[in-house]
Motif scaffolding. Structure first.
Motif, mmCIF file in Angstrom:
data_model
loop_
_atom_site.group_PDB
_atom_site.id
_atom_site.type_symbol
_atom_site.label_atom_id
_atom_site.label_comp_id
_atom_site.label_asym_id
_atom_site.label_seq_id
_atom_site.Cartn_x
_atom_site.Cartn_y
_atom_site.Cartn_z
ATOM 1 N N THR A 90 -6.008 5.405 1.185
ATOM 2 C CA THR A 90 -5.973 3.956 1.032
ATOM 3 C C THR A 90 -6.997 3.489 0.015
ATOM 4 O O THR A 90 -6.729 2.612 -0.820
ATOM 5 C CB THR A 90 -6.252 3.279 2.387
ATOM 6 N N TYR A 106 -3.521 5.112 8.865
ATOM 7 C CA TYR A 106 -4.644 4.820 7.978
ATOM 8 C C TYR A 106 -5.164 6.130 7.411
ATOM 9 O O TYR A 106 -5.332 7.098 8.138
ATOM 10 C CB TYR A 106 -5.737 4.194 8.834
ATOM 11 N N LEU A 140 0.881 -1.157 0.000
ATOM 12 C CA LEU A 140 0.000 0.000 0.000
ATOM 13 C C LEU A 140 0.913 1.199 0.000
ATOM 14 O O LEU A 140 1.380 1.647 1.033
ATOM 15 C CB LEU A 140 -0.888 -0.005 1.238
ATOM 16 N N ARG A 180 -0.794 -3.993 11.094
ATOM 17 C CA ARG A 180 -0.443 -3.286 9.858
ATOM 18 C C ARG A 180 0.952 -3.668 9.398
ATOM 19 O O ARG A 180 1.830 -3.951 10.209
ATOM 20 C CB ARG A 180 -0.518 -1.765 10.067
ATOM 21 N N HIS A 188 2.784 2.050 2.216
ATOM 22 C CA HIS A 188 1.853 2.569 3.203
ATOM 23 C C HIS A 188 1.282 1.325 3.865
ATOM 24 O O HIS A 188 0.784 0.434 3.201
ATOM 25 C CB HIS A 188 0.763 3.366 2.486
ATOM 26 N N GLY A 219 -0.586 -1.647 5.048
ATOM 27 C CA GLY A 219 -1.899 -2.205 4.799
ATOM 28 C C GLY A 219 -2.521 -2.659 6.100
ATOM 29 O O GLY A 219 -1.942 -3.463 6.817
#
Length: 448
Positions: A391, A387, A5, A318, A239, A241
């Protein structure tokens, strides 16, 4: 396949005053800062704490404030069925895919004034500056306030951006309830949104790549790296997930004085052992990018003279590596079963969400980089550690983020803070990036 991500972030530090020869933007970081502090007053808790829960009175007050700023900026307002609010700077080709920016204004209990809100108020300020500079984009530019990025009321994060991306199931959404037993659709309808059915509400919010061509989110970092002035070689392509789990342990309970220790099966002790096992499993990955948190813990009957008979946990996991994250999720669920067996309790578990990774859009990153260079700001590429609505917007269109430093990296707490100077730099980069992505309707500003 290894997926990331990957929302690429540009950190803003010291800069010169260069604004570009072709587009002079009137942007005041102090004015944006003051608007953020004014917005913070719409809170269920006294400032500096901010508590603003989806579709409550203070959320509706914040929405009215945001829409007034959009009107003051000369933007056209549109609201969809789930409550996402759009402030639109109209383009020469109204039917072309728009360029979007934005974030959220809801806030978890006892949060701060800058998380999410900077991306909304800063986005409006960027569009206002472009309009006042006489910039007419080829395609529309939209400043978006997303509905419910935080999971506070219904236990689901990013419901607005999930709906936009077509990644929210109506049957699942209909099962969610708040602490008062209200369902999502009823709450939306009371706030003036919603539709006759869940399916219609979600359909009314859906966007595709025919509607949106690119997206940029401005945000505080929510971490300490920018404030520490780390060297510019800090670079990341991911990023994290996110995945969320619910695990509940059940014992038999009993009187705290009369039930002897050999006869107990304490649900809270099982939960405690499980939480430590989660930590062990996360650390065993030996990856700095893997994190796990038991963030919600409810013990029943929660009385000092009663052995706990139920412990309900929610777990956040995450990682930038989706495969590693998914293996960890499986290991954590297996650990819950083993702890229950050792502790002679019963356990139920479910995956709340296990969101797919996405790749950042090169064209958006290039536009950000060009804007940073034009303004002579220093920057670095980073991994997003939190988050964001990006996303899910990344599932619709090429997406990237711009981060500004926040004091000590603190966020989700009342002393969360970003300076007017850093805010101004972020809004300037955002404005030039949006202009680059949207293009000019004439050659007047073709060279930014």
């Amino acid at each position: 396949m290894r997926l990331f991500l990957a929302v690429v972030l540009l950190a803003l530090a010291t800069a010169s005053c260069c604004q570009g020869a072709e587009l002079s933007l009137d942007i005041s970081g102090q004015k944006v800062y003051d608007q953020l502090i004014e917005l913070a007053k719409f809170s269920d808790d006294a400032n500096p704490a901010v508590t603003r829960i989806l579709f409550t009175d203070q959320d509706l007050n914040a929405r009215a404030f945001v829409k007034q700023l959009m009107r003051d900026a000369g933007l056209v307002i549109r609201e969809d069925t789930i409550g996402n609010i759009y402030g639109i700077l109209e383009g020469q080709d109204a039917q072309a895919p728009a360029v979007g920016t934005g974030s959220h204004c809801d806030a978890i209990p006892l949060a701060g004034a800058f998380d999410g809100t900077l991306g909304v108020i800063g986005g409006i300020a960027a569009l206002k500056a472009l309009k006042e500079a006489g910039f007419v984009p080829k395609v529309p530019i939209e400043a978006i306030m997303f509905t419910s990025e935080e999971p506070t009321r219904f236990g689901l994060s990013c419901s607005g951006s999930r709906a936009i991306a077509g990644m929210l199931d109506g049957d699942y959404l209909s099962t969610l309830r708040d602490v008062n037993g209200s369902d999502y659709l009823a709450a939306a309808q009371r706030a003036g949104y919603g539709a006759d059915t869940y399916e219609a509400m979600l359909r009314g919010a859906r966007l595709t790549d025919k509607d949106l061509g690119a997206f940029v989110e401005l945000h505080i970092e929510q971490g300490p790296l920018l404030g520490e002035g780390r060297a510019g070689d800090w670079r990341g392509d991911g990023h994290r997930g996110p995945a969320a789990l619910a695990v509940t342990f059940y014992g038999d309970g009993g009187h705290a004085g009369a039930l002897l220790m050999p006869y107990r099966n304490d649900a809270s002790l099982a939960a405690s052992e499980f939480a430590l096992e989660l930590e062990r499993l996360v650390l065993a990955t030996e990856s700095i990018d893997t994190v796990g948190t038991v963030g919600r813990w409810e013990v029943s009957p929660n009385a000092v003279n009663s052995v706990p008979r139920e412990a309900a946990l929610e777990i956040d996991i995450r990682d930038i590596d989706a495969d590693r994250r998914d293996r960890l999720v499986a290991d954590v669920l297996e650990a819950a079963k083993k702890v229950a067996e050792r502790r002679k309790v019963r356990v139920t578990s479910r995956i709340i969400n296990q969101d797919p990774p996405a790749i950042s859009g090169k064209a958006v990153v290039d536009a950000i980089s060009a804007s940073v260079e034009e303004l002579s700001y220093s920057s670095k590429h980073m991994v997003s550690r939190a988050y964001h609505d990006s996303t899910f917007m990344a599932q619709v269109a090429p997406t990237a983020m711009v981060f500004v430093p926040c004091h000590n990296g603190w966020s989700h707490r009342p002393d969360e803070h970003a300076t007017p100077e850093d805010i101004e730099r972020g809004v300037r980069v955002l404005a030039l990036t949006l202009a680059r992505l949207a293009g000019a309707a004439s050659g007047e500003h073709s060279e930014l």
